[in-house]
Design an enzyme around this catalytic site. Structure first.
Site, PDB file in Angstrom:
ATOM      1  N   ASN A 221       1.227  -1.511  -0.209  1.00  0.00           N
ATOM      2  CA  ASN A 221      -0.074  -0.115  -0.292  1.00  0.00           C
ATOM      3  C   ASN A 221       1.250   1.019  -0.067  1.00  0.00           C
ATOM      4  O   ASN A 221       1.649   1.193   0.007  1.00  0.00           O
ATOM      5  CB  ASN A 221      -1.206  -0.154   1.016  1.00  0.00           C
ATOM      6  CG  ASN A 221      -0.383   0.196   2.144  1.00  0.00           C
ATOM      7  OD1 ASN A 221       0.442   0.661   2.384  1.00  0.00           O
ATOM      8  ND2 ASN A 221      -0.491  -0.978   2.732  1.00  0.00           N
ATOM      9  N   LYS A 356     -10.928  -4.486  18.414  1.00  0.00           N
ATOM     10  CA  LYS A 356      -9.702  -4.728  18.801  1.00  0.00           C
ATOM     11  C   LYS A 356      -9.332  -4.929  20.433  1.00  0.00           C
ATOM     12  O   LYS A 356      -7.615  -5.199  20.780  1.00  0.00           O
ATOM     13  CB  LYS A 356      -8.416  -4.151  17.804  1.00  0.00           C
ATOM     14  CG  LYS A 356      -8.864  -3.596  16.362  1.00  0.00           C
ATOM     15  CD  LYS A 356      -7.776  -3.376  15.331  1.00  0.00           C
ATOM     16  CE  LYS A 356      -7.865  -3.714  13.876  1.00  0.00           C
ATOM     17  NZ  LYS A 356      -7.156  -3.798  13.314  1.00  0.00           N
TER      18      LYS A 356
HETATM   19  O1  C5P Z   1      -6.165  -2.234   8.678  1.00  0.00           O
HETATM   20  P1  C5P Z   1      -7.454  -1.410   9.740  1.00  0.00           P
HETATM   21  O2  C5P Z   1      -7.937  -0.209   9.661  1.00  0.00           O
HETATM   22  O3  C5P Z   1      -8.398  -2.596  11.091  1.00  0.00           O
HETATM   23  O4  C5P Z   1      -5.663  -0.958  11.244  1.00  0.00           O
HETATM   24  C1  C5P Z   1      -5.749  -0.208  12.024  1.00  0.00           C
HETATM   25  C2  C5P Z   1      -5.030  -0.466  13.466  1.00  0.00           C
HETATM   26  O5  C5P Z   1      -4.757  -2.355  13.641  1.00  0.00           O
HETATM   27  C3  C5P Z   1      -3.792  -0.170  12.775  1.00  0.00           C
HETATM   28  O6  C5P Z   1      -2.933  -0.153  13.980  1.00  0.00           O
HETATM   29  C4  C5P Z   1      -3.041  -0.520  12.261  1.00  0.00           C
HETATM   30  O7  C5P Z   1      -1.829  -0.792  12.773  1.00  0.00           O
HETATM   31  C5  C5P Z   1      -3.577  -2.521  13.542  1.00  0.00           C
HETATM   32  N1  C5P Z   1      -2.978  -3.260  11.922  1.00  0.00           N
HETATM   33  C6  C5P Z   1      -2.728  -4.520  13.052  1.00  0.00           C
HETATM   34  N2  C5P Z   1      -2.189  -5.553  12.168  1.00  0.00           N
HETATM   35  C7  C5P Z   1      -3.558  -5.874  11.017  1.00  0.00           C
HETATM   36  C8  C5P Z   1      -3.918  -4.859  10.205  1.00  0.00           C
HETATM   37  C9  C5P Z   1      -3.994  -3.171  11.055  1.00  0.00           C
HETATM   38  O8  C5P Z   1      -2.197  -4.281  14.273  1.00  0.00           O
HETATM   39  N3  C5P Z   1      -3.054  -6.737  10.717  1.00  0.00           N
END
Ligand code: C5P
Length: 421
Positions: A221, A356
């Protein structure tokens, strides 16, 4: 930057400056001079190859000390033996550190004076790698850098940009001024204990991840890593011990920060699982790829004649931050996440905070022009679990470095509230 100040936290520090065989060795003369001006005692050890780039006499003139070049030199050993020299040093600083020297140090070799000193000394150890960008990117160097970091070496840089060989990319030695500043930041934080975050360990993830499809292609990305790197810089300036787990970006490791480079989400996950339990605060700023190819093809995927479509089966990557948030209470740091959204920012952020199990989330609208991904500026909504329930603060458009300070301030306040509960 007050580089030439005659006193400061580096005053009186005994620095053993190791120079290995890179073209950046010509900058080591300036580094030796800056260290002296900062009040350090400096002794120089050069590898044999380094002497093809700069002469021992130059360093001798600048430091006022005999430069050591050989392990088996009876005359030099009669003055200060190598074990004595190893004990003398408070800091061993190698600049430039070549790929070859890194490899030898990573396996614990002691086949010349510099590697022997490194093995025999319990001094703080810092190196500024410098090499061609392809050599820096090579898996062997990646492995060696990771192992050296595990062994306690602090790696400063390398910087990214034009290289002497004509290539462009990461591999340039950090400028001498930046190296000195890195020593100052770390020492200032460790010695004065003044920073509001001194004594705290903060782990931060940054940048994108790369998920291989075959040996030449990957899913990734647009994350530049700028926000995560700004957070690491802000945390180090507050006196914390900072560990930055970074995906591939074109940024130099900030001064005083321990950087761990990874590529895939699974590598980032493993590093986070290892570092989070020993951290007080974990900030997930990386733009982690949600999915990876179920199997990365061993050979380059070929175009199939007569087929207009190619189907890739993707599987979910681990959610790194959710896994940290789910650690048992005794080993769980305060967990701060980021949410990059293109709509309904507040609703999605609130949902992520709960789903989360985070303590705090910083949500920004990446569809806003000039803000977010790749930009130096950001605007966000900060949500956190306060003592009286969920609280929030809007952060107006501002440089990422400023926003990093605001985020760190809020996170430290949450941490303080948690420890007094
Ligand atoms: O991708 P998303 O919007 O869910 O990401 C939100 C938070 O989760 C961010 O802090 C990102 O660094 C973390 N994240 C992660 N592992 C993933 C997807 C996201 O630690 N596989």
């Amino acid at each position: 930057m007050p580089m030439s100040s005659p006193s400061g936290p580096t005053t009186g520090r005994r620095v053993l400056l190791g120079i290995s065989a890179g073209i950046a060795a010509y900058k080591s003369a300036l580094l030796a001079r800056l260290l002296k001006q900062a009040g350090c005692e400096v002794r120089v050890v050069m590898t044999q190859g380094a002497q093809a780039f700069i002469t021992p006499l130059t360093l001798q003139a600048l430091t006022g000390e005999t430069v050591r070049t050989s392990l088996l030199d009876p005359e030099a050993e009669a003055g200060m033996g190598h074990i004595e020299l190893a004990r003398w040093a408070d800091t061993i600083l190698i600049a430039p550190a070549t790929a070859d020297l890194m490899a030898r140090l990573a396996v614990g070799m002691a086949d010349d004076l510099l590697t022997t000193l490194c093995l025999a000394s319990d001094a703080e150890k810092v190196m500024a790698p410098a090499m061609n960008q392809a050599m820096w990117a090579h898996p062997a160097t990646r492995r060696n850098a990771a192992r050296l970091a595990e062994d306690g070496w602090r790696l400063l840089g390398p910087d990214s940009g034009d290289q002497a060989c004509g290539d462009v990319g990461p591999g340039r030695m950090l400028e001498p001024e930046a190296i000195l500043e890195a020593l100052r930041v770390a020492e200032g934080a460790a010695n004065t204990g003044k920073g509001p975050a001194s004594g705290l360990t903060i782990t931060i993830t940054a940048g994108p991840t790369r998920e291989p499809l075959d040996p030449v292609r990957y899913l990734s990305n647009h994350s530049s890593g700028k926000m995560g790197y700004a957070l690491a810089e802000a945390a180090a300036a507050l006196g914390a011990r900072v560990k930055l787990i970074s995906g591939p970006v074109a940024l130099a490791c900030p001064a005083g920060v321990e950087c761990l480079e990874v590529e895939t989400a699974r590598e980032m996950h493993a590093a986070a699982q290892r570092l989070a339990p020993e951290s007080d605060l974990f900030i997930g700023c990386a733009a982690v790829a949600d999915y990876r190819a179920e199997t990365a093809a061993e050979h380059k995927i070929k175009k199939v004649e007569g087929e207009d479509a190619l189907t890739l089966r993707l599987v979910k990557n681990p959610d790194i931050i959710a896994a940290v948030a789910a650690l048992p209470e005794a080993s769980r740091p305060l967990v701060v996440g980021f949410a990059a959204e293109t709509r309904d920012v507040e609703r999605y952020a609130r949902d992520k905070l709960a789903r989360k199990g985070l303590d705090m989330i910083i949500a920004n609208d990446v569809s806003r022009e000039g803000l977010g991904f790749g930009s130096d500026h950001n605007a966000a909504l900060m949500l956190w679990r306060g003592t009286a329930g969920e609280e929030q603060e809007h952060l107006a458009p501002q440089p990422k470095r400023e926003m990093a300070r605001a985020v760190m301030g809020r996170a430290l306040a949450c941490l303080a509230a948690r420890t007094t509960r």
